[in-house]
Each structure stands twice: as C-alpha cells, then as structure tokens.
Design a protein around this motif. Structure first.
Motif, PDB file in Angstrom:
ATOM      1  N   ILE A   1      10.344  35.881 -24.900  1.00 42.25           N
ATOM      2  CA  ILE A   1      11.648  36.041 -24.235  1.00 42.25           C
ATOM      3  C   ILE A   1      11.622  35.555 -22.776  1.00 42.25           C
ATOM      4  O   ILE A   1      10.563  35.437 -22.160  1.00 42.25           O
ATOM      5  N   VAL A   2      12.813  35.281 -22.245  1.00 43.85           N
ATOM      6  CA  VAL A   2      12.919  34.940 -20.825  1.00 43.85           C
ATOM      7  C   VAL A   2      13.482  36.148 -20.072  1.00 43.85           C
ATOM      8  O   VAL A   2      14.602  36.572 -20.306  1.00 43.85           O
ATOM      9  N   ASP A   3      12.643  36.730 -19.221  1.00 42.00           N
ATOM     10  CA  ASP A   3      13.111  37.853 -18.407  1.00 42.00           C
ATOM     11  C   ASP A   3      12.489  37.820 -17.016  1.00 42.00           C
ATOM     12  O   ASP A   3      12.469  38.811 -16.303  1.00 42.00           O
ATOM     13  N   GLY A   4      11.967  36.644 -16.655  1.00 42.00           N
ATOM     14  CA  GLY A   4      11.468  36.508 -15.296  1.00 42.00           C
ATOM     15  C   GLY A   4       9.967  36.344 -15.141  1.00 42.00           C
ATOM     16  O   GLY A   4       9.495  36.334 -14.019  1.00 42.00           O
ATOM     17  N   ALA A   5       9.227  36.203 -16.221  1.00 48.78           N
ATOM     18  CA  ALA A   5       7.802  35.843 -16.149  1.00 48.78           C
ATOM     19  C   ALA A   5       7.001  36.649 -15.131  1.00 48.78           C
ATOM     20  O   ALA A   5       6.183  36.096 -14.395  1.00 48.78           O
ATOM     21  N   GLU A   6       7.247  37.945 -15.084  1.00 52.02           N
ATOM     22  CA  GLU A   6       6.475  38.759 -14.139  1.00 52.02           C
ATOM     23  C   GLU A   6       5.089  39.023 -14.701  1.00 52.02           C
ATOM     24  O   GLU A   6       4.937  39.629 -15.759  1.00 52.02           O
ATOM     25  N   GLY A   7       4.075  38.523 -13.990  1.00 52.52           N
ATOM     26  CA  GLY A   7       2.689  38.751 -14.387  1.00 52.52           C
ATOM     27  C   GLY A   7       2.304  38.147 -15.719  1.00 52.52           C
ATOM     28  O   GLY A   7       1.401  38.630 -16.395  1.00 52.52           O
ATOM     29  N   ARG A   8       2.991  37.131 -16.137  1.00 58.94           N
ATOM     30  CA  ARG A   8       2.612  36.432 -17.374  1.00 58.94           C
ATOM     31  C   ARG A   8       2.948  34.949 -17.235  1.00 58.94           C
ATOM     32  O   ARG A   8       3.642  34.542 -16.319  1.00 58.94           O
TER      33      ARG A   8
ATOM     34  N   ARG B   1       4.947  31.614 -17.927  1.00 59.73           N
ATOM     35  CA  ARG B   1       6.386  31.482 -18.107  1.00 59.73           C
ATOM     36  C   ARG B   1       6.732  31.074 -19.532  1.00 59.73           C
ATOM     37  O   ARG B   1       5.923  30.457 -20.232  1.00 59.73           O
ATOM     38  N   ASN B   2       7.932  31.438 -19.959  1.00 60.28           N
ATOM     39  CA  ASN B   2       8.431  31.016 -21.273  1.00 60.28           C
ATOM     40  C   ASN B   2       9.555  30.004 -21.112  1.00 60.28           C
ATOM     41  O   ASN B   2      10.322  30.062 -20.148  1.00 60.28           O
ATOM     42  N   ILE B   3       9.637  29.099 -22.059  1.00 57.79           N
ATOM     43  CA  ILE B   3      10.722  28.107 -22.061  1.00 57.79           C
ATOM     44  C   ILE B   3      11.398  28.169 -23.424  1.00 57.79           C
ATOM     45  O   ILE B   3      10.723  28.123 -24.456  1.00 57.79           O
ATOM     46  N   ILE B   4      12.708  28.307 -23.426  1.00 53.67           N
ATOM     47  CA  ILE B   4      13.461  28.313 -24.681  1.00 53.67           C
ATOM     48  C   ILE B   4      14.321  27.062 -24.718  1.00 53.67           C
ATOM     49  O   ILE B   4      15.142  26.835 -23.827  1.00 53.67           O
TER      50      ILE B   4
END
Ligand SMILES: Cc1ncc(C[n+]2csc(CCOP(=O)(O)OP(=O)(O)O)c2C)c(N)n1
Ligand code: SF4
Lengths: 248, 350
Positions: free
Chosen positions: B196-203, B205-208
């Motif tokens: 999911i995209v929710d702001g990539a905090e501490g992980r 990043r995701n791209i959809i």
C-alpha cells in the motif's frame, strides 16, 4: 561541509527522461526540495499524471501512484480520505488537469479536499506530440491547430487558476513560472506554501506553473524561455490569486 | 446468535459490506441502487468510516482506486450506465492489482434504456468490461440472503487475488425485502497488504501503477494476471444444482431469473417433466465443468436470461456441441413469468 546543490533526498538517482530545455525537471526538483525542507518525505504520497510526467513515480523517492489521464484529484481524494494525516499531492499537465480531468479538478477544489496540486501549464500536449491543449494560446500552432488556435473554432485558452480561485474550497491558488532564477525562487515559495496549507488542513491548494515544451513548440530551449515570457505571462499573469496570509 | 431481520437487498449489501470491514464508500446516484449509498451515508460515518458522493462515476471509481491503494476495504455501487463510466477506472484497478468491490444493480440498456431489471450487462461484467486483458470475479445472488453472504466473500476474494470483484444484481435483488441473517464468519487467511501507499515510513517505498512500457514486463504481467484468473477457475466457482439427479432437460439461469425458473420447474415437475436447474452463482469464474458434466446426462439445455442472449454463449461453449442449447430471453426490463418459461420448455422438448 554543507552541501548546497546536491540532489534533494526526495528525488531518486534515476535520470530524468525530459527533453533538453524542458522545465518539468526544474519543477520536480522544487517539489522535492520543499518536501525535504518540510521533512515530510515519509508522510507524503505523490500521484503521477498521464502526460510527459507519467514517470514521475520513478523520480520522486516517495510512495507513488500513477493515475488514469485526468483522474489524479479523485485518486488523491481516495488516499487522503483513508490517511487524513498524510500529505498527498498530484502533479499534472494541462491536458490532464484542465481538459480530460476538469470535472475531477473542479470538484476536488470545490470540496476543499486537503490535497496539493502542482499543475504544469505548457500550453501544449507534450507526450502525444504537440496537439492543442485547453491552454494553447490564441494563434499558437499545434499539430491539431496547424493554422494556429482560432478562437472562433477552438474557443479560448482556459485560465484554470482564475476559475478555481472562485471556489470556496480552494484556499490557496498561485500561478508561477520557472523561466528565470528569480521566478524559480518564487515558484518554490508558492509550492512550499501549497504544502503548508495542506499540513494545516486548510483546504485545497493549487500551484499553476508556466512551463516550457521546446520540443513541441519547435523552439530552442532559450527561445522557449523567451516565448513563455513574451506570450504566456501576459495571458496567464503570475502571482497569488488567492491566499491565506502567512502559513506557518 | 443473530436474528433474522427484514431488509431491502441494497441495504443488506451495504450492511454486509460494513460488517466485512468496508470503511470507505464512493458513489454517484442512479436507480435502482440508491438505497445502498444512502445506507452507507447513514452508517459509515458512525463507525469512523467515510462516505463520499462523488461528482461522477468516473470520479467515484478513481476514489476507490486511491482508497484501495491506501489500504482500505472499499466499495462502490452503481447501475449499468454508471458502470460504463467506471469501466476505465476498473481497468486501471485490475492493471494495478488492487482489491475492491463493485456492485452493479443492472438495468435494461443500451443507452439510458429503462430502469427495469435486466441481465444485459453479463458480457460487460464477465468479458468486456474495458480495455486490456483482465477479468473481474463476478458473483450473482438470487436472494437478499445470498447477496449478504456473497458480499462478505467478495471482499475476501478481492483481497486474496488483489483484483476487483463485482456483485451483479438487478432492481429486484436490490429493492425486494427479505429476511436476512448476518452470520459471524471467521476471516480466511489473507495475504498481508505490504504494497500500500501510506507514506513509506521506515520502509522501502511502494509504487502503484499500470504503465509497463517494456513489452517483456507487460507480457509477464499479463500472464501473471491470467494465472490469477485460472486460479479463480480452480477455487472460486460457485453454483447451485436443483433437481438435476434425474433431469432430462437442464435450465441454466442466474440471479432473479433463476428464482422464476425454480417456480417454473416446480410446475413442470407437477406435470411429470423431468427438468432441473443449474444456477451459476459465480459468473466469472463460470461453472463450465458442471455444465459439461450435465451434457452427458440431459437431452438438451434451455438458458433463460433477461437479455437477448449473453450467458447462453458460455453455456454453449461448455456444452461444446454435445447437446442443443435453446434460449429464452426478456430484454426490456421485465422479469419473465413461470408460465412463459414453461411454454418455452415444452417447445424445446418437442
Ligand atoms: C483516456 C486517454 N486519452 C488520451 C490519452 C493520450 N494522452 C496521453 S498524454 C496526453 C496529453 C498530455 O498532455 P499534458 O497533460 O498537457 O501533459 P504534458 O505531456 O504536456 O506534460 C494524452 C492526450 C490517454 N493516455 N488516455
Ligand atoms: S515533449 Fe515537451 S513537455 Fe514533454 S518532455 Fe519534451 S519538452 Fe518536456
């Protein structure tokens, strides 16, 4: 030693694919710098349009999403309604934002959706090869307006910012340009304000950026900057059309 | 223990969705599904969820795209003309492999058509929703209770396959009142939503996205989608068989039509006609094996639909020329009567 001109953290290492003299790249950089300065990289979700900036998801080092042509404001609405505490922005061209997606743009603004839009007005369809855009100026040539835009046939260039500034929900609307260092600085300030408006939860924030497309304007990069100054700025005046005063 | 309550189909689906963990709903008014968004508008905010009336079906489905990408269980509902507008977004959702549930309370078309019950969106739902190589899982209830049960399953199927799921009904299913029970159901094991995209905090990043410019990537992606649909064919086929044990004729019908066919079959049986029903519940994946098997037993098939003949093509594919497949249709927004079906049945058996 402090690094003064390094790559912003919020941009990836990926090299831009934009044409020489295209100002999309400058605007990407400004957005990334603002995100870095506000320290919101890990809170921000960006939405790429369909247009030359479709690969923005490769360039911004953020959670990113690519939307259908013109739909980013609706997609951003969906994300923001799930994560109201996160920062959501759309990056869109004039075909995307002011033609096929007009309804989504107007209604996201009208609802006062707490999102930020960076709207690239280059008065042409870049990606598809230079067709007339809603923002193409009177007399300006395009592949689908070979004799220049005739307002009797094709109507008038759309002043999106003026239109949206009339809406209650759009609390910050500014038009900027990136054709001179001075204006690039002002553009960055406006983009920063548009993100701060969102962080404060005040409403919809729009920054229209006058941008060049030397490739489809048929001009050199320098000529394109001059053409923007001489032709676009008179019809699309710069400045804050609607503001909320100082946002801290 | 839960008691039975009397509810309209549209409202029952909304309640079932909320109980399935649906937190976000985006829609645009259209008859005959208006009770569904109205119920969501009433109930979702009370539960901390979000109801939003969008400016169009185009916007609504793109809000679904965003909310699903952000990790929510999300639903939209509409009726035929509105589903046509959602088609673009549904293609992007399928291409980006996002889960969501879409309700279509079908009305007769084409164009603005009428508001009467219809099954004329079968092709659209099961084959030609929009551009590209993708499918929806399509579930077609024939009662309010089944609509409730399938709504719950729809969310699980969507999450399991990361694919949109459609509940296909009509104004009869949507607006009739029947007693329903909301059973407590244990959640099946579902894959973690680590995309999911929710702001990539501490992980990372995701791209959809659905753009895949390299032909190798797109080829691989489309085969991956195709494997998902094959897996659905293995695991998600749902159907009902009634009085098929000694049947010499099989009627194939789904949804509202199947209810009427059940009455027609009762009358036919009283006259000594050995007829049974095969009722596809999942229209995609289509229960082709059970029809293929029946072709070894019955003399002929009759497909009844509220259209000029759409599902009948899938029945004929499954029967593969082994038996004749007759068709009876009602394409104008009217539910066929048991008597009409009985007349057709007798004609077919001659
Ligand atoms: C539904 C749909 N219609 C048309 C297109 C083709 N298309 C791709 S980009 C584009 C216009 C791009 O122009 P603009 O939004 O101004 O962005 P730019 O490329 O100039 O940055 C069009 C018409 C599409 N991808 N999808
Ligand atoms: S076509 Fe125009 S807008 Fe697109 S990258 Fe080239 S110069 Fe920029």
């Amino acid at each position: 030693m402090e690094e003064l001109a390094g790559r912003p953290k919020s941009l990836t290492e990926q090299e831009f694919h934009y044409c020489p003299g295209c100002t999309h790249g400058i605007v990407h950089r400004l957005v990334a710098e603002v995100i870095d300065e506000l320290d919101i990289q890990e809170q921000t979700i960006g939405i790429a349009p369909v247009g030359c900036a479709v690969l923005a998801y490769d360039y911004f080092d953020l959670d990113m999403l690519e939307a259908a042509h013109g739909r980013p404001p609706a997609v951003a609405t969906g994300i923001k309604r799930v994560h109201p505490d996160k920062v959501v922005f759309t990056y869109q061209g004039d075909g995307d934002y002011a033609s096929i997606g007009t309804a989504e743009s107007v209604h996201a603004a009208s609802r006062g959706e707490r999102i930020t839009t960076v709207f690239i007005n280059n008065a042409i369809y870049g990606m598809t090869g230079g067709q007339m855009a809603p923002t193409t100026l009177e007399g300006q040539k395009a592949t689908t307006a070979p004799r220049g835009r005739d307002t009797k046939e094709a109507g008038f260039p759309l002043q999106m910012s003026e239109m949206l500034a009339t809406l209650e929900g759009a609390v910050y609307v500014a038009r900027v340009s990136v054709d001179t260092p001075q204006r690039i600085k002002q553009a960055k300030e406006a983009i920063k304000k548009a993100f701060k408006v969102q962080l404060k939860g005040l409403g919809y924030a729009l920054v229209e950026v006058l941008s060049t497309c030397p490739t489809n304007w048929g001009l050199s990069p320098q000529q394109a900057l001059d053409w923007l100054e001489d032709n676009m700025i008179p019809y699309y005046p710069l400045g804050e059309l609607k503001s909320v005063g100082e946002v801290e | 223990m839960s008691d039975k309550i009397l509810m309209k189909g549209n409202e029952a689906i909304a309640e079932a969705a909320i109980r399935a963990g649906c937190t976000h709903f985006f829609g645009y008014p259209i008859t005959p599904q208006n009770e569904l968004p109205a119920y969501m508008a009433e109930k979702l905010p009370e539960q901390g969820g979000v109801f939003l009336q969008a400016e169009s079906e185009v916007a609504a489905i793109n809000m679904v795209y965003g909310a699903s990408a952000a990790g929510a269980r999300v639903m939209t509902s509409s009726s035929s003309p509105g589903i046509s507008l959602k088609a673009e977004g549904i293609s992007y959702i399928a291409g980006a492999e996002l889960p969501c549930v879409i309700v279509n309370m079908v009305r007769a078309g084409p164009g603005l058509g009428g508001i009467g019950p219809s099954q004329s969106d079968y092709f659209q739902a099961t084959k030609g929703m929009a551009h590209g190589d993708f499918r929806l899982a399509v579930l077609a209830p024939d009662s309010v209770q089944e609509a409730v049960d399938l709504t719950r399953q729809a969310f699980d199927i969507a999450d399991k396959y990361r694919n949109p799921v459609m509940i296909l009904g009509d104004g009869v299913i949507g607006q009739m009142m029947e007693p329903v029970e909301f059973k407590e159901i244990d959640s099946p094991e579902l894959p973690e939503k680590d995309w999911i995209v929710d702001g990539a905090e501490g992980r990372e990043r995701n791209i959809i996205h659905s753009l895949r410019l390299k032909t190798e990537d797109l080829t691989e992606h489309n085969w991956k989608l195709a494997r998902k649909y094959e897996q659905m064919q293995e695991d998600e086929v749902r159907y009902e068989e009634k009085l098929m044990d000694d049947a010499e004729v099989a009627i194939v019908a789904y949804g509202t039509t199947a209810r009427v066919v059940k009455t027609a079959i009762k009358e036919a049986r009283a006259e000594g006609i050995k007829v049974g029903l095969i009722r596809p519940i999942s229209l995609f994946p289509f229960p082709k094996k059970v029809i293929k098997k029946a072709a070894q037993q019955v003399d002929c098939f009759l497909t009844v639909e509220m259209s000029t003949g759409q599902m009948v093509e899938d029945v004929r594919l499954a029967v593969n020329g082994e038996r004749s497949v007759a068709f009876y249709g009602s394409p104008g927004g009217a539910v066929p009567s048991p008597a009409e079906i009985l007349v057709k049945l007798k004609e077919v058996m001659e």
